[in-house]
Design a protein around this motif. Sequence first.
Motif, PDB file in Angstrom:
ATOM      1  N   VAL A 210       0.844  -1.197   0.000  1.00 14.09           N
ATOM      2  CA  VAL A 210       0.000   0.000   0.000  1.00 14.09           C
ATOM      3  C   VAL A 210       0.878   1.245   0.000  1.00 14.09           C
ATOM      4  CG1 VAL A 210      -1.649   1.347   1.342  1.00 14.09           C
ATOM      5  CG2 VAL A 210      -1.919  -1.121   1.190  1.00 14.09           C
ATOM      6  N   LEU A 211       0.582   2.164  -0.888  1.00 14.23           N
ATOM      7  CA  LEU A 211       1.220   3.477  -0.912  1.00 14.23           C
ATOM      8  C   LEU A 211       0.176   4.504  -0.478  1.00 14.23           C
ATOM      9  CD1 LEU A 211       3.102   3.219  -4.327  1.00 14.23           C
ATOM     10  CD2 LEU A 211       4.067   2.895  -2.066  1.00 14.23           C
ATOM     11  N   GLY A 212       0.517   5.317   0.507  1.00 15.53           N
ATOM     12  CA  GLY A 212      -0.456   6.218   1.103  1.00 15.53           C
ATOM     13  C   GLY A 212      -0.726   7.472   0.290  1.00 15.53           C
ATOM     14  N   SER A 213      -1.975   7.684  -0.063  1.00 14.62           N
ATOM     15  CA  SER A 213      -2.373   8.927  -0.734  1.00 14.62           C
ATOM     16  C   SER A 213      -2.483  10.067   0.261  1.00 14.62           C
ATOM     17  CB  SER A 213      -3.713   8.729  -1.449  1.00 14.62           C
ATOM     18  OG  SER A 213      -4.725   8.336  -0.527  1.00 14.62           O
ATOM     19  N   GLU A 214      -2.680   9.738   1.525  1.00 13.41           N
ATOM     20  CA  GLU A 214      -2.653  10.711   2.613  1.00 13.41           C
ATOM     21  C   GLU A 214      -2.406   9.962   3.909  1.00 13.41           C
ATOM     22  OE1 GLU A 214      -6.354  12.807   3.022  1.00 13.41           O
ATOM     23  OE2 GLU A 214      -7.551  11.002   2.822  1.00 13.41           O
ATOM     24  N   ALA A 215      -1.908  10.691   4.896  1.00 13.86           N
ATOM     25  CA  ALA A 215      -1.679  10.132   6.223  1.00 13.86           C
ATOM     26  C   ALA A 215      -2.736  10.696   7.158  1.00 13.86           C
ATOM     27  CB  ALA A 215      -0.282  10.491   6.717  1.00 13.86           C
ATOM     28  N   ILE A 216      -3.408   9.820   7.878  1.00 12.45           N
ATOM     29  CA  ILE A 216      -4.511  10.230   8.742  1.00 12.45           C
ATOM     30  C   ILE A 216      -4.223   9.807  10.177  1.00 12.45           C
ATOM     31  CG2 ILE A 216      -6.974   9.998   9.228  1.00 12.45           C
ATOM     32  CD1 ILE A 216      -7.412   9.360   6.287  1.00 12.45           C
ATOM     33  N   ALA A 217      -4.238  10.773  11.094  1.00  6.84           N
ATOM     34  CA  ALA A 217      -4.128  10.472  12.521  1.00  6.84           C
ATOM     35  C   ALA A 217      -5.517  10.055  12.992  1.00  6.84           C
ATOM     36  CB  ALA A 217      -3.628  11.687  13.285  1.00  6.84           C
ATOM     37  N   ALA A 218      -5.775   8.761  12.943  1.00  8.73           N
ATOM     38  CA  ALA A 218      -7.135   8.246  13.072  1.00  8.73           C
ATOM     39  C   ALA A 218      -7.740   8.457  14.452  1.00  8.73           C
ATOM     40  CB  ALA A 218      -7.156   6.757  12.725  1.00  8.73           C
ATOM     41  N   GLN A 219      -6.899   8.592  15.471  1.00  4.14           N
ATOM     42  CA  GLN A 219      -7.407   8.716  16.834  1.00  4.14           C
ATOM     43  C   GLN A 219      -7.139  10.085  17.443  1.00  4.14           C
ATOM     44  OE1 GLN A 219      -5.115   5.332  18.016  1.00  4.14           O
ATOM     45  NE2 GLN A 219      -6.848   3.932  17.928  1.00  4.14           N
ATOM     46  N   LEU A 220      -6.736  11.049  16.620  1.00  7.24           N
ATOM     47  CA  LEU A 220      -6.446  12.396  17.105  1.00  7.24           C
ATOM     48  C   LEU A 220      -7.715  13.232  17.043  1.00  7.24           C
ATOM     49  CD1 LEU A 220      -4.332  14.453  18.075  1.00  7.24           C
ATOM     50  CD2 LEU A 220      -3.869  14.973  15.676  1.00  7.24           C
TER      51      LEU A 220
ATOM     52  N   SER B  87     -13.841  -2.249  17.224  1.00  9.53           N
ATOM     53  CA  SER B  87     -12.999  -1.114  16.828  1.00  9.53           C
ATOM     54  C   SER B  87     -12.661  -1.163  15.346  1.00  9.53           C
ATOM     55  CB  SER B  87     -11.729  -1.074  17.670  1.00  9.53           C
ATOM     56  OG  SER B  87     -11.036  -2.303  17.617  1.00  9.53           O
ATOM     57  N   THR B  88     -12.552  -2.366  14.782  1.00 14.22           N
ATOM     58  CA  THR B  88     -12.325  -2.486  13.344  1.00 14.22           C
ATOM     59  C   THR B  88     -13.487  -1.881  12.568  1.00 14.22           C
ATOM     60  OG1 THR B  88     -11.032  -4.510  13.623  1.00 14.22           O
ATOM     61  CG2 THR B  88     -11.945  -4.101  11.441  1.00 14.22           C
ATOM     62  N   ALA B  89     -14.700  -2.204  12.983  1.00 18.82           N
ATOM     63  CA  ALA B  89     -15.883  -1.676  12.305  1.00 18.82           C
ATOM     64  C   ALA B  89     -15.966  -0.161  12.441  1.00 18.82           C
ATOM     65  CB  ALA B  89     -17.139  -2.329  12.874  1.00 18.82           C
ATOM     66  N   LEU B  90     -15.622   0.361  13.614  1.00 20.74           N
ATOM     67  CA  LEU B  90     -15.658   1.804  13.819  1.00 20.74           C
ATOM     68  C   LEU B  90     -14.693   2.511  12.876  1.00 20.74           C
ATOM     69  CD1 LEU B  90     -15.817   2.072  17.724  1.00 20.74           C
ATOM     70  CD2 LEU B  90     -17.577   2.804  16.099  1.00 20.74           C
ATOM     71  N   LEU B  91     -13.458   2.003  12.778  1.00 16.21           N
ATOM     72  CA  LEU B  91     -12.471   2.620  11.895  1.00 16.21           C
ATOM     73  C   LEU B  91     -12.863   2.484  10.430  1.00 16.21           C
ATOM     74  CD1 LEU B  91      -8.940   1.733  13.340  1.00 16.21           C
ATOM     75  CD2 LEU B  91     -10.064   3.960  13.303  1.00 16.21           C
ATOM     76  N   ALA B  92     -13.323   1.301  10.053  1.00 15.44           N
ATOM     77  CA  ALA B  92     -13.696   1.061   8.655  1.00 15.44           C
ATOM     78  C   ALA B  92     -14.841   1.968   8.225  1.00 15.44           C
ATOM     79  CB  ALA B  92     -14.068  -0.398   8.454  1.00 15.44           C
ATOM     80  N   ASN B  93     -15.781   2.216   9.114  1.00 15.84           N
ATOM     81  CA  ASN B  93     -16.915   3.089   8.796  1.00 15.84           C
ATOM     82  C   ASN B  93     -16.524   4.556   8.834  1.00 15.84           C
ATOM     83  OD1 ASN B  93     -18.684   0.920   8.480  1.00 15.84           O
ATOM     84  ND2 ASN B  93     -19.233   0.890  10.651  1.00 15.84           N
ATOM     85  N   ARG B  94     -15.660   4.913   9.762  1.00 16.71           N
ATOM     86  CA  ARG B  94     -15.238   6.310   9.895  1.00 16.71           C
ATOM     87  C   ARG B  94     -14.348   6.730   8.731  1.00 16.71           C
ATOM     88  NH1 ARG B  94     -12.490   6.897  15.331  1.00 16.71           N
ATOM     89  NH2 ARG B  94     -14.646   6.584  16.058  1.00 16.71           N
TER      90      ARG B  94
ATOM     91  N   ASN C  96      -5.945  16.478  11.254  1.00 18.64           N
ATOM     92  CA  ASN C  96      -5.631  15.062  11.451  1.00 18.64           C
ATOM     93  C   ASN C  96      -5.455  14.329  10.121  1.00 18.64           C
ATOM     94  OD1 ASN C  96      -8.384  14.937  10.736  1.00 18.64           O
ATOM     95  ND2 ASN C  96      -8.698  13.076  11.937  1.00 18.64           N
ATOM     96  N   LYS C  97      -5.318  15.115   9.025  1.00 15.98           N
ATOM     97  CA  LYS C  97      -5.020  14.535   7.723  1.00 15.98           C
ATOM     98  C   LYS C  97      -3.919  15.361   7.068  1.00 15.98           C
ATOM     99  CE  LYS C  97      -9.690  12.775   6.792  1.00 15.98           C
ATOM    100  NZ  LYS C  97     -10.783  12.694   5.803  1.00 15.98           N
ATOM    101  N   LEU C  98      -2.920  14.677   6.525  1.00 17.02           N
ATOM    102  CA  LEU C  98      -1.823  15.347   5.832  1.00 17.02           C
ATOM    103  C   LEU C  98      -1.712  14.804   4.416  1.00 17.02           C
ATOM    104  CD1 LEU C  98       0.916  15.399   8.627  1.00 17.02           C
ATOM    105  CD2 LEU C  98      -0.433  17.330   7.801  1.00 17.02           C
ATOM    106  N   GLN C  99      -1.504  15.720   3.466  1.00 13.31           N
ATOM    107  CA  GLN C  99      -1.440  15.336   2.054  1.00 13.31           C
ATOM    108  C   GLN C  99      -0.175  15.860   1.384  1.00 13.31           C
ATOM    109  OE1 GLN C  99      -5.345  17.043   1.123  1.00 13.31           O
ATOM    110  NE2 GLN C  99      -6.120  14.971   0.762  1.00 13.31           N
TER     111      GLN C  99
END
Length: 213
Positions: free
Chosen positions: A74-84, A142-149, A105-108
């Motif tokens: 996986v190559l990241g199109s953006e970096a997301i601080a998922a819990q910030l 927590s997997t479902a929460l992240l996947a939906n968010r 909480n997102k960097l591009q």
Amino acid sequence: MSRVLIVTSVEAERKAVEAGIRGDSRFCVARCGVGPFEAAVETARLLETGTYDLVINAGIGGGFVGRAEVGAIVLGSEAIAAQLGAEDCDGSFLPFNELGFGGVNKLQNVHAELIHSWASKLEGGHVGPILTVTTVTGCATSTALLANRYPTAVAEAMEGFSVATAAGKCGVPFIEVRAISNPIGPRDRSNWNIPAALTALTSTFAVLVEVME
């Protein structure tokens, strides 16, 4: 000649990357430590002591089932601080950028052209958002929460957003690359394949050497 700083969390990842670049002097590979705090501090220190045109955070990570399977890159199109962020009174999550403190909480600040050139040469490569977490996901809830968010996110790890922040402060573009070692979900080591992920990481950086020639 471009100078590229590659930071990994642990020694096994560093060795896998070095096996791929095969001594190419354009690349400096360093271990920055596990987790967002060590990663940010060590990347900033390395950027202060050297001049680089690109920073890459490389390593293994978890992949969302159906989006990036074990062994994929996986190559990241953006970096997301998922819990910030903050938890609202109803238990919902408020991203940091919605709290009025001036942060994000997102960097591009990614090197999009190189990401897509690199991905086009990889068999089974994915491009998409990568989540940075402080606690590795280990249960179905927590997997479902992240996947939906984050419905377009493909993977999670613990350092990308921090490395991207350090690179951005120095005006240097950034790429996060993850070899998927395990599915995100209930913690089950029998579903992990770290050797395959490290092998994929080596192959991926051998391709990068060719792409950058």
